[in-house]
Design a protein around this motif. Structure first.
Motif, mmCIF file in Angstrom:
data_model
loop_
_atom_site.group_PDB
_atom_site.id
_atom_site.type_symbol
_atom_site.label_atom_id
_atom_site.label_comp_id
_atom_site.label_asym_id
_atom_site.label_seq_id
_atom_site.Cartn_x
_atom_site.Cartn_y
_atom_site.Cartn_z
ATOM 1 N N LYS A 40 0.832 -1.212 0.000
ATOM 2 C CA LYS A 40 0.000 0.000 0.000
ATOM 3 C C LYS A 40 0.863 1.257 0.000
ATOM 4 C CE LYS A 40 -1.835 -1.090 3.964
ATOM 5 N NZ LYS A 40 -1.072 -2.307 4.291
ATOM 6 N N SER A 41 1.823 1.327 0.938
ATOM 7 C CA SER A 41 2.681 2.517 1.007
ATOM 8 C C SER A 41 3.467 2.665 -0.283
ATOM 9 C CB SER A 41 3.657 2.399 2.174
ATOM 10 O OG SER A 41 2.966 2.285 3.381
ATOM 11 N N THR A 42 4.052 1.575 -0.736
ATOM 12 C CA THR A 42 4.855 1.628 -1.948
ATOM 13 C C THR A 42 4.032 2.180 -3.107
ATOM 14 O OG1 THR A 42 6.052 -0.297 -1.139
ATOM 15 C CG2 THR A 42 6.364 0.284 -3.454
ATOM 16 N N PHE A 83 -2.411 10.136 1.624
ATOM 17 C CA PHE A 83 -2.287 9.889 3.066
ATOM 18 C C PHE A 83 -1.777 8.472 3.278
ATOM 19 C CE2 PHE A 83 -5.477 13.123 2.586
ATOM 20 C CZ PHE A 83 -5.295 13.975 3.665
ATOM 21 N N ASP A 84 -0.698 8.325 4.033
ATOM 22 C CA ASP A 84 -0.200 6.981 4.330
ATOM 23 C C ASP A 84 -0.404 6.698 5.818
ATOM 24 O OD1 ASP A 84 0.927 4.532 4.365
ATOM 25 O OD2 ASP A 84 2.930 5.151 3.736
ATOM 26 N N GLU A 85 -1.485 6.032 6.148
ATOM 27 C CA GLU A 85 -1.838 5.712 7.542
ATOM 28 C C GLU A 85 -1.644 6.910 8.468
ATOM 29 O OE1 GLU A 85 -1.212 1.902 8.958
ATOM 30 O OE2 GLU A 85 -0.380 1.075 7.103
ATOM 31 N N PRO A 86 -2.374 8.006 8.198
ATOM 32 C CA PRO A 86 -2.121 9.255 8.931
ATOM 33 C C PRO A 86 -2.461 9.171 10.408
ATOM 34 C CG PRO A 86 -4.105 9.446 7.607
ATOM 35 C CD PRO A 86 -3.454 8.164 7.219
HETATM 36 MG MG LIG Z 1 2.710 1.087 4.996
#
Ligand SMILES: [Mg+2]
Ligand SMILES: Nc1ncnc2c1ncn2[C@@H]1O[C@H](COP(=O)(O)OP(=O)(O)O)[C@@H](O)[C@H]1O
Lengths: 257, 397
Positions: free
Chosen positions: A56-58, A176-179
Motif C-alpha cells: 500500500k505505502s509503496t 495519506f499513508d496511515e495518517p
Molecule cells: Mg505502509
C-alpha cells in the motif's frame, strides 16, 4: 493514448486525474507491486486497505515518485511520470502527502514548516505565505500553536500541522499513508475530522487507512490490496456488505472484530 | 466522611521521614561529601608534591624564564636566537603549536567534510575509497603515521635533484619550496576593488532575501552578485596590472633562493595531523548526515523542494547539531596531538619545553606551565565552539 487524454493541468471535476496502468515495482528480487490498475477522478476519495506488507505505502509513494515504478504507466493530471526531472518537480508540487510519522521539520516552527515550500518553491511573498499559513492552521484548529516547534506539540497537533503544510502548496491531490496509526486513540478523531472536512471540500484523496468508520462515511471507492495486487475495488457498501472475494471478507472480519 | 480502617483522617498526610531516607537531604549530603573528598585529595597531593620538591631542592618558580636560553630553535614564525630568554623560547614554541593547530584544524575540516560526504556517495568507488581511507587512518597510531611520513620526506632526493612540480614548486629532503607572494604597488587599489565586489555581492544578497520575502525568484540576483565577485577582481587585475607577483624559489649551488619553504618536520606534522583528524571528522560528518531521518528528505521532496534545497534547508541544519559537539573534541585532539611533534624534531611548545626542563633543572615548573598553556588553548577552543554550538542548537524544544 487516445484523444480522451486530458491536456496537462486542466482537470475538471469528474475528469481522470490519476491513471495507473499495469504498474509493477521490484525491490531487488522482491516483486512488490504486481500490475496495479487504478483510475481516480477529480474529487474522488479512494481508501486503500489491506494487510501489512501488501504494497500500500509503496503504491501511493510511486504516485509522487518517492518510489520509482519499473513497468507500466502512471499519469497524474495529464503528465506521465518518467525520469524527466521537470515532470517530477511539476507533479510533486501538485500532490500533497501526509505521512504516518508526521515528518515535520524539527528545526522549524509550525508556521515555518507550513511556509517553507510556498516561499521556496512557489516564490510567494513571505507576507502572503504567512497569511495563508495562518488561515490553514486555523482551519486545522491550531492557530495558537503557530510559533511552537514540533517537539512541543502533541501527535495529533503535529499531524494537523503536517496536513496544513501539505495543503499550503494548494495541491490538486492529497496522499495519506496511515495518517492516524501513530496517534493515541483520543487524537485520531481530531485528524479524521480535518480529513473529512477536506474530502467534503472536493479534494481528490488517496488514503491508506484502516479507519473503517471514516472509509464508510467519506470515501467513494475502496481498494483492497493483497500481495501487491488490487484484489477488490468497489464502493464501500459493496466492500463492507457484499465483498466478492474470500480474502477481502477474511481481512475485514479480522480488523472489524 | 468515611475513612479506611487503620488510616484515621486526622493523621498527617506526609509522615516525617528520617533524614537518611529523605531523597533531598541525601542529594545535598552526597554533594557535600564529594566536594570534601576532592579538597582532601588535592591538599594531600599538594603537600606531597611540595615536600618531595623540597627534599630534592626543587622549588616552583618561573624566575628562570628571564635567563638566557642558550639553545637554538630550528624554525618559528617568531624569530628566536640562542641569546634570547627562556620566556622567548617558550613563546616561539607556542607560536609553532598555534600555527600548526589552526592551519591543521582548517585543513582537517575541509578534508574531513569531503571524506564524510564521499563516504555517503552513491558512486561505489568513491564511497569505498573514502571508507578505506578512514579505516586505515583511524586504526593506526598517529605517532607511527608521523614517523612514517617524516621518513618518506627525508628519503626524497637532495636539493640538486629536487622533484619539480608545476608552478615552480619543489620538493626535496630539505622540505617543500613554493613561490612566495610579494605585494606590488597596485595591491592597495586592487584590494579596494575586492572589498567593493564583496560589498556589492552582500548588498545584492540582502536584496535577494528581501525579494524572496516579496515573492520574487531570488536566484538571478544571487548569480549577478556571484558574477561580480569574480569579474570585478579579475578586471581589476587586468586593468591595474598584477597586484601580487610571485617570487619563485630559484635553485642555487646548495639551496634555493627566494620563495617560501616549509621544513620536512613542519610538513610531516601538519600533513599527519590533518590526514589523521580528517578521518575522524569524516566519520563525524557522515554520522551527522545519517542521523537525519529518511522521512525528513521524503517530506521535503514531497513538497517539491529540489535536491539542493532539501540539503541546504532540511538536512544540513539538522546534521550540524549532531556534528558540532564531536567536532569540537576532534579540534581539541588535533591541538593536543600536535605535541607529538617531538618525535620528528619539530620545535613545538612541548619539544621546546622539554629542552627547557632539562637545561633549567625545573621540570615540574616547566610541565605545570606547559599543562596550563595547553589547558588554556583547549578552553579557548571549547569556548568558541560552544558559542557556535549555541547558535546551531536553536530552540527546537
Ligand atoms: Mg505502509
Ligand atoms: N525500501 C525498501 N527496500 C526493500 N523492500 C522494501 C522497501 N520498502 C518496502 N519494502 C518491502 O515491500 C513490501 C511492501 O511494503 P509496503 O509498501 O511498505 O507495505 P504496506 O504499506 O502495505 O505495509 C514489504 O514486503 C516491504 O518489506
Amino acid at each position: 493514448m487516445g484523444d480522451q487524454e486530458p491536456a496537462p493541468g486542466t482537470a475538471m471535476a469528474g475528469d481522470e486525474i490519476i491513471v495507473c496502468r499495469d504498474v509493477h515495482k521490484w525491490f531487488g528480487q522482491h516483486h512488490v507491486l504486481r500490475g496495479i490498475d487504478l483510475t481516480v477522478r477529480t474529487g474522488e476519495v479512494v481508501v486503500i486497505f489491506g494487510p501489512s506488507g501488501s504494497g500500500k505505502s509503496t503504491f501511493i509513494r510511486t504516485i509522487n515518485r518517492l518510489e520509482e515504478h519499473q513497468r507500466g504507466q502512471i499519469i497524474v493530471d495529464g503528465i506521465e511520470l518518467s525520469d524527466d526531472l521537470r515532470n517530477i518537480a511539476a507533479i510533486r508540487s501538485e500532490i500533497g502527502m501526509v505521512f504516518q510519522s508526521f515528518n515535520l521539520f524539527p528545526h522549524l516552527t509550525a508556521l515555518q514548516n507550513v511556509t517553507l515550500a510556498p516561499i521556496k518553491v512557489r516564490h510567494w511573498a513571505r507576507d502572503r505565505a504567512e497569511h495563508e499559513a495562518m488561515e490553514l492552521l486555523t482551519r486545522v484548529g491550531i492557530p495558537e500553536q503557530a510559533h511552537k516547534y514540533p517537539a512541543q506539540l502533541s501527535g495529533g497537533q503535529q499531524q494537523r500541522v503536517a496536513l496544513a503544510r501539505a495543503l499550503a502548496m494548494q495541491p490538486k491531490i492529497m496522499l495519506f499513508d496511515e495518517p492516524t496509526s501513530a496517534l493515541d486513540p483520543e487524537m485520531i478523531s481530531e485528524v479524521l475530522d480535518v480529513m473529512r472536512e477536506l474530502a467534503q471540500s472536493g479534494m481528490t484523496m488517496l488514503c491508506v487507512t484502516h479507519e473503517m468508520g471514516f472509509a464508510r462515511a467519506v470515501c467513494s471507492r475502496m481498494a483492497f490490496f493483497d500481495q501487491g495486487q488490487i484484489v477488490e475495488l468497489g464502493p464501500p457498501w459493496q466492500i463492507f456488505d457484499a465483498p466478492k472475494h474470500e480474502r477481502t471478507k477474511r481481512f475485514l472480519s479480522q480488523i472489524l472484530h | 466522611m468515611t475513612s479506611a480502617p487503620g488510616a484515621p483522617s486526622d493523621a498527617p498526610l506526609r509522615t516525617s521521614v528520617p533524614p537518611w531516607r529523605n531523597v533531598r537531604v541525601r542529594r545535598v549530603a552526597a554533594q557535600g561529601v564529594f566536594v570534601l573528598a576532592v579538597l582532601v585529595a588535592a591538599l594531600w597531593l599538594w603537600n606531597n608534591l611540595t615536600s618531595a620538591m623540597a627534599r630534592t631542592n626543587l622549588t616552583f618558580s618561573l624566575n628562570f624564564l628571564r635567563t638566557t636560553a642558550g639553545f637554538e630553535i630550528a624554525e618559528s614564525p617568531i624569530p628566536f636566537r640562542a641569546v634570547d630568554s627562556y620566556g622567548q623560547a617558550f613563546i616561539a614554541g607556542l607560536a609553532n603549536t598555534i600555527v600548526v593547530s589552526i592551519v591543521g584544524i582548517v585543513l582537517a575540516t575541509i578534508l574531513g567534510v569531503l571524506v564524510g560526504i564521499a563516504r555517503l556517495s552513491r558512486n561505489w568507488l568513491v564511497s569505498r575509497l573514502s571508507a578505506g581511507f578512514v579505516e586505515v587512518m583511524r586504526n593506526t597510531p598517529l605517532l607511527v603515521q608521523l614517523v612514517l611520513l617524516y621518513a618518506v620526506l627525508r628519503q626524497l632526493p637532495p636539493v640538486a635533484g629536487s622533484i619539480s612540480l608545476p608552478g615552480s614548486i619543489y620538493l626535496n629532503q630539505r622540505g617543500l619550496f613554493i613561490p612566495s607572494p610579494e605585494a606590488e604597488a597596485t595591491l592597495g587599489p586592487w584590494l579596494g576593488l575586492v572589498v567593493g565586489a564583496v560589498a556589492l555581492a552582500f548588498v545584492l544578497r540582502r536584496i535577494a532575501v528581501r525579494r524572496e520575502d516579496a515573492g520574487l525568484d531570488p536566484r538571478r540576483l544571487g548569480l549577478v552578485g556571484l558574477a561580480g565577485l569574480i569579474v570585478i577582481p579579475l578586471a581589476g587585475w587586468i586593468v591595474l596590472g598584477a597586484p601580487i607577483s610571485f617570487d619563485p624559489p630559484v635553485l642555487e649551488r646548495f639551496n634555493f633562493r627566494g620563495g617560501t619553504s616549509f621544513s620536512p618536520e613542519f610538513t610531516a606534522l601538519l600533513a599527519g595531523l590533518v590526514i589523521y583528524t580528517a578521518a575522524f571528522i569524516g566519520e563525524v560528518v557522515r554520522g551527522g548526515i545519517q542521523a537525519v531521518r529518511r522521512g525528513q528528505v521524503e517530506a521535503a521532496q514531497a513538497l517539491g523542494l529540489t535536491e539542493r534545497q532539501t540539503l541546504r534547508l532540511v538536512v544540513f541544519p539538522q546534521a550540524l547539531r549532531v556534528i558540532v559537539p564531536p567536532l569540537t573534541s576532534q579540534y581539541l585532539n588535533l591541538a593536543k596531538n600536535s605535541s607529538l611533534a617531538i618525535a620528528i624534531g619539530f620545535p613545538d611548545l612541548f619539544a621546546v619545553s622539554r629542552t627547557m626542563a632539562n637545561q633549567t633543572g625545573q621540570p615540574v615548573s616547566v610541565i605545570v606551565l606547559v599543562m596550563a598553556t595547553y589547558l588554556t588553548i583547549s578552553l579557548a577552543t571549547s569556548l568558541l565552539m560552544n558559542l557556535y554550538n549555541r547558535r546551531v542548537q536553536v530552540l527546537e524544544r
